[in-house]
Design an enzyme around this catalytic site. Structure first.
Site, mmCIF file in Angstrom:
data_model
loop_
_atom_site.group_PDB
_atom_site.id
_atom_site.type_symbol
_atom_site.label_atom_id
_atom_site.label_comp_id
_atom_site.label_asym_id
_atom_site.label_seq_id
_atom_site.Cartn_x
_atom_site.Cartn_y
_atom_site.Cartn_z
ATOM 1 C CE LYS A 99 -0.011 27.436 9.489
ATOM 2 N NZ LYS A 99 0.481 27.206 8.111
ATOM 3 C CG ASN A 100 4.309 26.121 9.172
ATOM 4 O OD1 ASN A 100 3.152 25.985 8.773
ATOM 5 N ND2 ASN A 100 5.019 27.217 8.985
ATOM 6 C CG ASP A 129 6.054 31.838 8.564
ATOM 7 O OD1 ASP A 129 5.941 32.400 7.458
ATOM 8 O OD2 ASP A 129 5.944 30.598 8.706
ATOM 9 N NE ARG A 165 4.741 30.158 -0.412
ATOM 10 C CZ ARG A 165 4.195 29.927 0.769
ATOM 11 N NH1 ARG A 165 3.100 30.522 1.122
ATOM 12 N NH2 ARG A 165 4.751 29.080 1.613
ATOM 13 N N PRO A 166 7.072 28.917 -6.390
ATOM 14 C CG PRO A 166 9.190 29.036 -7.351
ATOM 15 C CD PRO A 166 8.236 29.803 -6.485
ATOM 16 C CB VAL A 167 6.345 23.127 -6.400
ATOM 17 C CG1 VAL A 167 5.473 23.623 -5.269
ATOM 18 C CG2 VAL A 167 5.551 23.035 -7.700
ATOM 19 C CG LEU A 194 13.834 24.435 -5.213
ATOM 20 C CD1 LEU A 194 14.055 25.182 -3.915
ATOM 21 C CD2 LEU A 194 15.151 24.298 -5.976
ATOM 22 C CB ILE A 214 11.948 34.117 2.779
ATOM 23 C CG1 ILE A 214 12.965 34.121 3.927
ATOM 24 C CG2 ILE A 214 11.512 32.688 2.416
ATOM 25 C CD1 ILE A 214 14.184 33.254 3.732
ATOM 26 N NE ARG A 262 -4.719 28.809 5.437
ATOM 27 C CZ ARG A 262 -3.793 28.987 4.509
ATOM 28 N NH1 ARG A 262 -3.842 30.037 3.738
ATOM 29 N NH2 ARG A 262 -2.825 28.118 4.349
ATOM 30 C CB CYS A 272 -0.244 32.161 -2.175
ATOM 31 S SG CYS A 272 1.296 32.393 -1.340
ATOM 32 N NE ARG A 290 2.690 27.754 -1.699
ATOM 33 C CZ ARG A 290 3.089 27.507 -2.929
ATOM 34 N NH1 ARG A 290 2.391 27.925 -3.941
ATOM 35 N NH2 ARG A 290 4.211 26.860 -3.141
HETATM 36 C C1 UD1 Z 1 7.302 26.985 4.723
HETATM 37 C C2 UD1 Z 1 6.274 27.366 5.761
HETATM 38 C C3 UD1 Z 1 5.950 28.843 5.659
HETATM 39 C C4 UD1 Z 1 7.236 29.672 5.751
HETATM 40 C C5 UD1 Z 1 8.277 29.180 4.741
HETATM 41 C C6 UD1 Z 1 9.636 29.858 4.905
HETATM 42 C C7 UD1 Z 1 5.005 25.332 6.040
HETATM 43 C C8 UD1 Z 1 3.723 24.608 5.827
HETATM 44 N N1 UD1 Z 1 5.077 26.568 5.539
HETATM 45 O O1 UD1 Z 1 6.729 27.232 3.440
HETATM 46 O O2 UD1 Z 1 5.050 29.192 6.719
HETATM 47 O O3 UD1 Z 1 6.942 31.028 5.488
HETATM 48 O O4 UD1 Z 1 8.487 27.758 4.906
HETATM 49 O O5 UD1 Z 1 10.122 29.674 6.194
HETATM 50 O O6 UD1 Z 1 5.917 24.817 6.659
HETATM 51 N N2 UD1 Z 1 11.148 28.057 -3.513
HETATM 52 C C9 UD1 Z 1 11.482 27.861 -4.831
HETATM 53 N N3 UD1 Z 1 11.195 26.648 -5.405
HETATM 54 C C10 UD1 Z 1 10.610 25.630 -4.695
HETATM 55 C C11 UD1 Z 1 10.296 25.835 -3.343
HETATM 56 C C12 UD1 Z 1 10.578 27.064 -2.772
HETATM 57 O O7 UD1 Z 1 11.994 28.748 -5.516
HETATM 58 O O8 UD1 Z 1 10.380 24.553 -5.276
HETATM 59 C C13 UD1 Z 1 11.434 29.360 -2.879
HETATM 60 C C14 UD1 Z 1 10.148 30.047 -2.392
HETATM 61 O O9 UD1 Z 1 9.508 30.763 -3.428
HETATM 62 C C15 UD1 Z 1 10.679 30.951 -1.313
HETATM 63 C C16 UD1 Z 1 11.825 30.131 -0.710
HETATM 64 O O10 UD1 Z 1 12.155 29.153 -1.695
HETATM 65 O O11 UD1 Z 1 11.212 32.121 -1.872
HETATM 66 C C17 UD1 Z 1 11.497 29.429 0.589
HETATM 67 O O12 UD1 Z 1 10.285 28.726 0.465
HETATM 68 P P1 UD1 Z 1 10.019 27.361 1.268
HETATM 69 O O13 UD1 Z 1 11.020 27.231 2.370
HETATM 70 O O14 UD1 Z 1 9.900 26.251 0.293
HETATM 71 O O15 UD1 Z 1 8.592 27.655 1.894
HETATM 72 P P2 UD1 Z 1 7.413 26.622 2.126
HETATM 73 O O16 UD1 Z 1 7.932 25.277 2.419
HETATM 74 O O17 UD1 Z 1 6.401 26.789 1.035
#
Ligand code: UD1
Length: 427
Positions: free
Chosen positions: A22-23, A314, A129-131, A133, A336, A406, A124, A100
């Site tokens: 899926k990922n 995960d 889970r900010p974006v 980055l 994480i 899902r 969530c 997300r």
């Molecule tokens: C992906 C996976 C999810 C997995 C996660 C960590 C998919 C669709 N989902 O989620 O199943 O649990 O990787 O292996 O592939 N962070 C920030 N700012 C950002 C982005 C992330 O602070 O802009 C933080 C997050 O809050 C978290 C960490 O970075 O603490 C890792 O998150 P990230 O690797 O981005 O996870 P996803 O890509 O959302």
């Protein structure tokens, strides 16, 4: 809403076929927005999240068709995505809030169209889970980004420009978004401290098949030389390492003997290590690998989640479910996500002995769990309750099966096929 009923205690025996990841599939589908030619993705899992992403691509103007039979006889494992024109650059709240990973359309839309309006995903169940980055990285590529009315509004009227970007934190999604955006930027982009997850490498390899110039695949430093356009490709999605690890633990917890096929033992390295330490043998076969206990019962082991190649977050909930019936204690540390112990109170209701101290959970093994009605608020937490139910004495009812659908294709059928007493109940 559907529920799943499990009567525990049956050892899992036989074979389970693992589907595509899926990922990996979700970012690969988003990559279909980068070209006006057809991107054909094989070995696609049949999951609600995949349908959500297909709807998202559709409303951006992509034609999405499903075809092809898997070796398991199920139709619809190959998806063709053709985005002759992007007709709409907005990813609406109604779709993004369902999943997300929808935020992965941000990089491709901006790179191809010079504009993207993507709803902020919000928090969530497992954390905020900010974006940031994703947004900071796109700004470094020359985009103007504003947050307005709950939307990320990004523009790059003169196109994106290559840059050196160093992620302060390893992020799978941000690496994927920036990687896709950089393929169509002018000049060279360097992504440092990039996520090394195999799903990121799968995306990079597909982009290379589409004509992208990427070096350092699988490492923490990706170098992308931008090109004017990408073309279509045929690409096969990698096996799901989280589904693989989940069934391995289900076999272990029930004292079963399972062969996991259409997958690869090398994908579960960081999970195989603590499993071996706790007394679970994994041995390679022609089609995948075999899982069974070494005869001595499950021993408690400590694990800490880390970015790849460390132990995956995960798999944390599933490992905890196994540790609830281990002999001795186990310390499980989550590094994480800040709120990823939602399964603890539910496992405790089944008789588990778990104490949470901040980001660590101390699990003291008990001789047996007992079935109970339970529910969870995210995908991996839900499946950990299924694992606990398979091991428990008596009946477990899992509510909110929606989360399982899902991310796990035909979960109850696969488990029933290897001896579990499990069925889905309607309303
Ligand atoms: C992906 C996976 C999810 C997995 C996660 C960590 C998919 C669709 N989902 O989620 O199943 O649990 O990787 O292996 O592939 N962070 C920030 N700012 C950002 C982005 C992330 O602070 O802009 C933080 C997050 O809050 C978290 C960490 O970075 O603490 C890792 O998150 P990230 O690797 O981005 O996870 P996803 O890509 O959302």
């Amino acid at each position: 809403m559907d529920r799943i009923r499990i009567r525990g205690g049956e050892p899992l025996k036989g074979q389970v076929s693992i589907v595509g990841a899926k990922n990996a599939a979700l970012p690969l589908m988003a990559a279909g927005l980068l070209t006006d030619e057809t991107l054909s993705l094989g070995n696609l899992p049949q999951l609600i999240d995949i349908a959500t992403m297909a709807n998202m691509l559709n409303q951006h103007g992509a034609g999405v068709t499903l075809d092809g039979n898997g070796a398991d006889g199920y139709a619809g494992r190959t998806m063709s995505i053709r985005t002759a024109d992007v007709t709409n650059t907005t990813a609406p709240y109604d779709l993004v809030r369902k999943m997300r990973a929808s935020v992965l359309v941000l990089g491709p839309l901006l790179a191809r169209c010079g504009r993207a309006d993507v709803s902020l995903p919000g928090g969530c169940a497992i954390g905020t889970r900010p974006v940031n980055l994703h947004i900071d990285g796109l700004r470094e590529l020359g985009a103007e980004v504003e947050i307005e009315g709950g939307y990320i509004r990004a523009t790059a009227p003169r196109g994106l420009k290559g840059a050196e970007i160093r992620f302060p934190v390893v992020s799978v999604g941000a690496t994927e978004n920036l990687l896709m955006a950089a393929t169509l930027a002018k000049g060279e982009t360097v992504l440092d401290n990039a996520a090394r997850e195999p799903e990121v490498a799968d995306l990079a390899n597909c982009l290379i098949a589409m004509g992208a110039d990427i070096e350092g695949v699988g490492t923490e430093r990706l170098v992308i030389r931008g090109t004017d356009r990408l073309h279509g490709a045929d690409y096969r999605v990698m096996p799901d390492r989280i589904e693989t690890g989940t069934y391995a633990i289900a076999a272990a917890v029930t004292g079963g003997d399972l062969e996991l096929v259409d997958t690869d033992i090398s994908l579960v390295g960081a999970v195989a290590e603590p499993l071996a330490e706790s007394g679970v043998e994994l041995s390679e076969t022609d089609k995948g690998f075999r899982v069974r206990r070494n005869g001595a019962g499950i021993a408690g082991v400590d694990v800490m989640t880390q970015p790849y190649p460390g132990f995956p977050t995960d798999m944390q909930a599933q490992m905890m479910a196994l540790m609830t019936v281990a002999s001795g204690a186990s310390m499980i540390t989550e590094t994480i996500f800040e709120n990823r112990f939602m399964h603890v109170p539910e496992l405790s209701r089944m008789g588990a002995n778990i104490t949470v101290h901040g980001s660590s959970a101390l699990v003291r093994g008990v001789p047996a769990l007992t079935g109970a009605p339970v529910m969870a608020t995210d995908l991996r937490a839900s499946v950990s309750l299924v694992i606990a139910g398979l091991a428990a004495e008596g009946e477990t009812i899992i509510n909110r099966v929606y989360h399982l659908d899902r991310g796990y294709e035909r979960l109850e059928r696969k488990l029933a096929g290897c001896g579990a007493d499990i069925e889905r109940l309607g309303d």
